[in-house]
Design a protein around this motif. Sequence first.
Motif, short mmCIF file in Angstrom:
data_model
loop_
_atom_site.label_atom_id
_atom_site.label_comp_id
_atom_site.label_asym_id
_atom_site.label_seq_id
_atom_site.Cartn_x
_atom_site.Cartn_y
_atom_site.Cartn_z
N SER A 331 0.71 -1.16 0.36
CA SER A 331 -0.24 -0.33 0.20
C SER A 331 0.76 1.31 -0.35
N ARG A 337 -5.96 1.31 -0.22
CA ARG A 337 -5.51 0.25 0.77
C ARG A 337 -5.56 -0.99 0.67
N HIS A 338 -5.00 -2.06 0.92
CA HIS A 338 -4.81 -3.59 0.44
C HIS A 338 -5.68 -4.32 1.06
N GLU A 391 -1.98 0.78 8.15
CA GLU A 391 -2.17 -0.78 7.42
C GLU A 391 -2.06 -1.00 8.59
N CYS A 424 -7.53 6.63 0.11
CA CYS A 424 -6.36 6.24 1.41
C CYS A 424 -5.37 6.91 2.11
#
Length: 547
Positions: A331, A337-338, A391, A424
């Motif tokens: 990310s 965002r992952h 994250e 994000c």
Amino acid sequence: MTSEWWRTAAIYQIYPRSFADSNGDGMGDLAGITSRLASLQELGIDAIWISPFYTSPQKDAGYDVADYCDIDPLFGTLADFDALVAEAHARQLRVIVDLVPNHSSDAHPWFQAALASAPGSPERARYLFREGRGPEGNEPPNNWESVFGGPAWTRLTEADGTPGQWYLHLFDSSQPDFDWTNEEVREEFRRILRFWLDREVDGFRVDVAHGMIKADGLPDFTPPIDGGSMGGGAEDPEVAAPYWGQNGVHEIYRDWRKLLDEYPGERVLAAEAWVDPLPRVANWVRPDEMHQAFNFAYLETPWNAHALREVIDESIAAFHGVGAPSTWVLSNHDVVRHATRLSVTAVNPQGHGLGPRSLGLPEYAPGLRRARAATALMLALPGSAYLYQGEELGLPEVIDLPDDARQDPTWFRTNGERYGRDGCRVPLPWEADAHAFGFGPAGTPWLPQPETWGLLARDAQREDPTSTLSMYRALLTLRRERQLGSGSLTWVAGYPESVVAFRNESVIVVANTGDTAIELPAARVLLASAPVDGTTLEPNTTVWLEA
């Protein structure tokens, strides 16, 4: 601090306007970063990379720089920056800053001087001004499109009121491209590098490091419809965009490398270079050029065992082939965002973003489970890893931002067809019960935070051994203790096709990307991305085993 620290470092990206707000104006700042460094030290990272904080009109969140050697008042002062660097170094954290050499802001004194000067003047020669095509020059010099949508050229009105030359901006019209064939531009950036190196920064992340040099003649080019906005996806250099990945950029980085090598303490250059295939990316990190290049091929790989094995092999071969470390990233501030992206079921090219009308949107819990598994896989790989702020809290992409809150130029330049990157970039939650979840002491955050983010706040996760934050801390601790960053990877056979399994030093990593549980060998579980019973591994789960 070890020799060649950058080969194995875990580097944490800070997007300053969204990290921590010290004064309650709704915008994160440098003093806010300094106040939260203890949390990053506790997380277990080795360095921070700070996105732009320079003087800027903020048309593109600071990537439109008006003064490369001063701090925008939104973020503080040079004294605040010096205090941040001193505190980070006291906590054994290195500091990398963002550098934006492809373009400046249109508010930069050089561009203002160009506007006030005549065609052919030295002032205009610092940028890419050209005469138009067609009758009376009414058409742009070529057909290039901006990364943010729309034409990449804007026409001036000259001082006498007549239509004049056009200038190139691969990004927003407020971001004119420099002409890097001009030695004055090159010398100015040497000055800028020295300014920050003298302030003890440990390196630079170079924005659009595959840009800067444009092909001779500025030929027309129509990019593939499904290509990434920054150039990824064009694997044949012969048909790649004439403004990405030109050979002349390497001369610039050889020059910069010599300059950095004059300074003590292993100062580094990290390239944002969206080029394919991976062997081309390795050209940016040859021994006399940059130290690292972001591995966007890995970032863009789906949660699929075959694809992951392939990109890992290609990455290690490409980077190690030139003596550089592989880097790994899931990310950053430019991608979904992952925790959301890895579970999206529709095509979503880089830079397009997600919003309420997007297709293939996932539910949060399944997306987070897959993201945790992907992170546990990534942090076991040899080389250097990049993490993007939030994250470690399992933050998803914020999809339901109100239209009137969005600020990304992509949203405006495409008339809302692309949502852009705001989702994000929403300010972080620190304390569940505090104003703005602890982002700032007062005021309204520059982008609205979801009401549910109290559940993801750092203080709500800190003492929970099952939280995403606790998983990240454990991963980073074991990664350092087992020296995985400096290790080597050996594939482990005997698993189903849907499984990624390898050994790195004293750790065996098994990641199940499939839809059914698999049997685990009898071994001590060091950690896992989701609960495991020691005998089976459920779908979308990664486990670290004692080798």
